[in-house]
Motif scaffolding. Structure first.
Motif, short mmCIF file in Angstrom:
data_model
loop_
_atom_site.label_atom_id
_atom_site.label_comp_id
_atom_site.label_asym_id
_atom_site.label_seq_id
_atom_site.Cartn_x
_atom_site.Cartn_y
_atom_site.Cartn_z
N ALA A 177 27.07 0.44 67.70
CA ALA A 177 26.10 -0.64 67.85
C ALA A 177 26.60 -1.67 68.85
O ALA A 177 25.82 -2.22 69.65
CB ALA A 177 25.84 -1.29 66.49
N ASP A 203 15.76 -7.48 72.54
CA ASP A 203 16.14 -8.01 71.22
C ASP A 203 17.66 -8.04 71.05
O ASP A 203 18.19 -7.61 70.02
CB ASP A 203 15.49 -7.18 70.10
N GLY A 206 18.61 -10.06 68.02
CA GLY A 206 18.41 -9.32 66.77
C GLY A 206 19.48 -8.26 66.56
O GLY A 206 19.96 -8.06 65.43
N GLN A 207 19.86 -7.58 67.63
CA GLN A 207 20.93 -6.58 67.52
C GLN A 207 22.24 -7.22 67.10
O GLN A 207 22.97 -6.68 66.25
CB GLN A 207 21.10 -5.86 68.86
N ASP A 209 22.60 -10.06 65.44
CA ASP A 209 22.48 -10.51 64.05
C ASP A 209 22.72 -9.35 63.08
O ASP A 209 23.43 -9.50 62.08
CB ASP A 209 21.10 -11.11 63.81
N ARG A 210 22.10 -8.21 63.37
CA ARG A 210 22.28 -7.05 62.49
C ARG A 210 23.73 -6.57 62.51
O ARG A 210 24.27 -6.15 61.47
CB ARG A 210 21.33 -5.92 62.92
N LEU A 211 24.34 -6.64 63.69
CA LEU A 211 25.75 -6.26 63.80
C LEU A 211 26.63 -7.17 62.95
O LEU A 211 27.54 -6.70 62.25
CB LEU A 211 26.16 -6.32 65.27
N GLN A 212 26.36 -8.46 62.97
CA GLN A 212 27.16 -9.40 62.19
C GLN A 212 26.93 -9.20 60.69
O GLN A 212 27.87 -9.32 59.89
CB GLN A 212 26.81 -10.84 62.58
N GLN A 213 25.72 -8.88 60.30
CA GLN A 213 25.44 -8.64 58.88
C GLN A 213 26.17 -7.39 58.39
O GLN A 213 26.75 -7.38 57.29
CB GLN A 213 23.93 -8.49 58.67
N THR A 214 26.14 -6.34 59.20
CA THR A 214 26.86 -5.11 58.82
C THR A 214 28.35 -5.37 58.76
O THR A 214 29.04 -4.90 57.84
CB THR A 214 26.57 -3.99 59.84
N HIS A 426 27.52 -14.95 69.69
CA HIS A 426 26.30 -15.53 69.14
C HIS A 426 26.04 -16.91 69.74
O HIS A 426 24.89 -17.25 70.10
CB HIS A 426 26.44 -15.64 67.61
#
Length: 474
Positions: A177, A203, A206-207, A209-214, A426
């Protein structure tokens, strides 16, 4: 790859001592002459052959199983010969010596050039070769050692999951990712006329953000895995005769420390590793803290303070039966003040109020202080479960899902570095005029930190440290 990695190697692959079975393992390129010398015949790949292992005169050293694994389908990725004999130390040493002798004889006859340099393996060298030959990654290699060293069933299961690649799969998914996001940023740098609009349309935010959440989920599981592997150091401290040794015995479920009514019985530390919900806790009972003219006791007290200073958590034990006396309360207050000056703020201190069986409930409630505390009786066991739960809480342990994998402190630190670089990335994406070159660099550094976990970006010095902790023959 260093020159020594080209040498064929041999070692006893089972633990020292006597046992039913012992294993001698050889790994290297072109070891067929060695197979002939020891077994007297060729071996079919990956089949067990029961036969005599012969010395230079043709006499049998032992009878056992021989297995041959041609490269690349072996543990190390090289040709591997495994001899399973009776597990006596003399027999295994004879087989080891015979391997070295046969290699030397093959070289002398001119037919064994491929066996040049057969030597005894260094610690962890078989697993190191498996890593270097891409049979496993670095996280899986470390999991092998962690599986061998696991001190609890939960740690063993978690190490097994890491060995099968569960942790590595998560790291690779994060890396993929991250590479995709880097590709977008690098493309924007190559075509500056697209500028930030291109990243918005793709996006990128968004990518990220999803990377940080994972990453946050992976970090949480890695921290739990590191706790399963390392455990925490818990020091029991307090005045003499507060019940420290009795508490250690109660937690361990065994009479480990001597318990008497005589103050100063414990002169030096007594240590025991226990487990609570699979988490290892290294519990240390120390000498009672007080002023003493006894030289031996003073040394024990100095060592007690050394252990307290290096603790992950401290159990400050109080004697409820004496807590309302002025002298005892003053000494406890002095110890508490001394602890506050010696301990980092992050190290939790649990006030353990012992001997609830010696006072009534109202007295115990009145004497107990404020803050993190538990009341118990080391003699009867009342309140021990509350203490165990509190120890897990201060350790940061959460109910262990089956998906927890073993991890090491270096993995946790690497993931912290990834998080820091992604935070910087970020901030750049949120800026009114993002510095895309800085954004790209932060993403590159994050990828490098991830790669250090699996060994894609790893120094030889780090490899030396990791594999030197293995046993010889693994």
């Amino acid at each position: 790859m260093l020159a020594r990695h080209a040498d064929p190697i041999v070692a006893i692959a089972t633990a020292p001592g006597r046992g039913a079975v012992g294993i001698v393992r050889v790994s290297g390129k072109g070891i067929a002459p060695l197979v002939q010398a020891l077994c007297g015949r060729d071996l079919r790949p990956r089949e067990a052959h029961y036969l005599p292992f012969r010395d230079a005169d043709g006499q049998a050293i032992d009878q056992g199983l021989a297995l041959y694994f041609p490269a690349p389908h072996s543990y190390t990725g090289e040709d591997v010969l495994e001899l399973q004999a009776h597990g006596g130390p003399v027999v295994l040493q004879l087989l080891l010596a015979r391997c070295l002798e046969a290699a030397a004889a093959a070289r002398a006859d001119g037919g064994g050039a491929v066996l040049t340099g057969l030597r005894v393996a260094e610690p962890g060298e078989f697993t190191e070769r498996a890593f270097l030959n891409d049979k496993i990654d670095l996280a899986q290699a470390e999991a092998i050692a962690d599986l061998i060293d696991a001190s609890t069933a939960a740690a063993a299961r978690s190490a097994s999951r890491s060995l099968t690649g569960a942790f590595s799969h998560e790291i690779h998914a994060l890396r993929d990712a991250l590479i995709h996001l880097r590709m977008l940023v690098e493309a924007t740098l190559d075509f500056p006329e697209e500028d930030i609009d291109f990243l918005q349309q793709a996006d990128a935010q968004g990518q990220l953000d999803r990377l940080q959440q994972t990453l946050a989920r992976v970090r949480q599981r890695a921290q739990q895995g590191a706790l399963l592997r390392e455990g925490i150091k818990v020091v029991i401290a307090g005045q003499p005769n507060a019940g420290k040794s009795s508490l250690l015995n109660a937690l361990a479920g065994a009479e480990l420390a001597i318990v008497t009514p005589i103050a100063g019985t414990t002169r030096d530390k007594v240590q025991q590793t226990i487990q609570i919900e699979g988490v290892p806790l290294h519990v240390i009972d120390t000498a009672g803290l007080r002023e003493s003219e006894d030289e031996v006791e003073r040394i024990g007290i100095a060592r007690a303070w050394d252990e307290i200073a290096g603790a992950d958590a401290v159990l400050f034990l109080h004697d409820l039966s004496r807590a309302d006396t002025a002298d005892y309360a003053a000494s406890d207050a002095a110890i508490a003040a001394d602890m506050a000056g010696r301990l980092p703020a992050a190290v939790p201190v649990i006030d353990v109020w012992n001997k609830i069986d010696c006072v009534d409930e109202a007295t115990a409630a009145r004497l107990q202080g404020v803050g993190r505390a538990v009341r118990l009786s080391a003699r009867t066991g009342a309140g021990l479960e509350d203490l165990r739960r509190m120890l897990l809480e201060v350790a940061g342990w959460q109910a262990a899902p089956e998906g927890v994998y073993i991890a090491r402190a270096r993995h946790v630190q690497a993931l912290q570095a990834v998080a820091a670089h992604l935070d910087e990335a970020h901030m750049q994406l949120q800026a009114r005029a993002p510095a895309l070159d800085i954004l790209a660099e932060e993403l590159r550094l994050a990828q490098n930190a991830l790669g250090a976990i699996t060994g894609e970006f790893t120094s030889d010095d780090l490899l030396g440290v990791i594999f030197s902790s293995f046993c010889i023959g693994k």
